[in-house]
Write an enzyme that holds these catalytic residues in place. Structure first.
Site, PDB file in Angstrom:
ATOM      1  N   ARG A  37      -4.981  32.783 -25.950  1.00  0.00           N
ATOM      2  CA  ARG A  37      -4.573  31.373 -25.947  1.00  0.00           C
ATOM      3  C   ARG A  37      -5.679  30.451 -26.455  1.00  0.00           C
ATOM      4  O   ARG A  37      -5.403  29.454 -27.126  1.00  0.00           O
ATOM      5  CB  ARG A  37      -4.137  30.962 -24.539  1.00  0.00           C
ATOM      6  N   ASP A 138       3.199  17.052 -13.568  1.00  0.00           N
ATOM      7  CA  ASP A 138       2.581  18.307 -13.973  1.00  0.00           C
ATOM      8  C   ASP A 138       1.132  18.036 -14.337  1.00  0.00           C
ATOM      9  O   ASP A 138       0.732  16.877 -14.519  1.00  0.00           O
ATOM     10  CB  ASP A 138       3.318  18.934 -15.164  1.00  0.00           C
TER      11      ASP A 138
END
Length: 274
Positions: A37, A138
């Site tokens: 990632r 979030d």
């Protein structure tokens, strides 16, 4: 330009960094995932080692890069009406007998917003003209941008009632074919904020919500972090309010302020002083 494989020491640095910031424990077997990632960010900055990228994160001129790193390392998997029994309980048991004037729900760790908009559809269908609002939150700014736009691929709709799809989802055409947009009436009553569950909640949220969904996030925390996060979030529930977790999660030895109504559904004690 080739990137050197991530070392154990470098992985340990990122493991500690994301744990301290978000409470997320990256197990050693996540080393390949972390490397994969973050490789895009190393390429972007022209770096050849993960140690260089770790040091870059602490430089004032790259302050925005830290949030980008968090966005890349946090998992955001969701879809509409995930774990449908929760929405059935909300519709047929909780809302059926609700007599208040303004219903407030919080989708904590809402990812890209599918859970929040699923809640919005249920409230719109059951509360009629009564007032209601939804907060979605979030840690990742990337998924919050998606949530605010309210545009999703049709593949996210496997669990949705066709009647709700027809009423609240506008199918895209031509360049937007294969996507849909949530109806504006739901977007107007669903707002999104970045909230780090590891930090104290804003005072405006204390004892504010009738329902809180915190699903599929506790599995990423160790026991101490789980206990701290749940105790912090329960403060935002009104006495008698309901708290939902995933069926794969547990609140064993986490808090005594919640009574289990059925597996994964809890009610806050009426006399709670939180």
């Amino acid at each position: 330009m080739s990137i050197s494989p991530i070392t154990k020491k470098e992985f340990d640095c990122f493991q500690s960094l994301i744990y301290e910031h978000a409470g997320i424990y990256l197990a050693p077997e996540k080393k390949v995932m972390v490397a994969g990632r973050l490789a895009k960010r190393l390429h972007f900055h022209g770096l050849t080692s993960y140690g260089e990228y770790y040091r870059l994160l602490s430089k004032p001129e790259f302050a925005d890069e830290f949030q980008i790193m968090v966005n890349f390392l946090t998992t955001n998997e969701t879809y509409f009406f995930r774990e449908p029994k929760h929405f059935d309980f909300l519709r047929t048991t909780l809302l059926k007998s609700w007599q208040g004037e303004h219903f407030n729900a919080w989708s904590a760790a809402c990812s890209s917003g599918e859970e929040a908009y699923s809640l919005a559809m249920v409230l719109a269908e059951t509360l009629g003209r009564k007032k209601w609002d939804i907060l979605g939150s979030d840690l990742s700014t990337r998924v919050l941008d998606t949530a605010r736009n309210g545009i999703y691929p049709m593949a996210r709709l496997e669990q949705m009632d066709p009647a709700l799809l027809k009423k609240y989802c506008l199918r895209g055409v031509r360049s937007q074919e294969g996507f849909f947009r949530v109806d504006e009436s739901l977007i107007d009553r669903t707002h999104f904020e970045q909230i780090n569950l590891m930090h104290s909640l804003p005072n405006k949220l204390i004892k504010h919500f009738d329902v809180i969904f915190l699903r599929n996030v506790l599995i990423y925390f160790d026991q101490n972090t789980k206990k701290a996060v749940v105790e912090r979030i329960v403060k935002a529930l009104k006495p008698g309010g309901y708290f939902f977790i995933s069926h794969s999660e547990s609140l064993h030895r986490v808090t005594c302020d919640l009574e289990m109504i059925k597996p994964s559904i809890f009610r806050k004690n009426d006399r709670s002083t939180l």
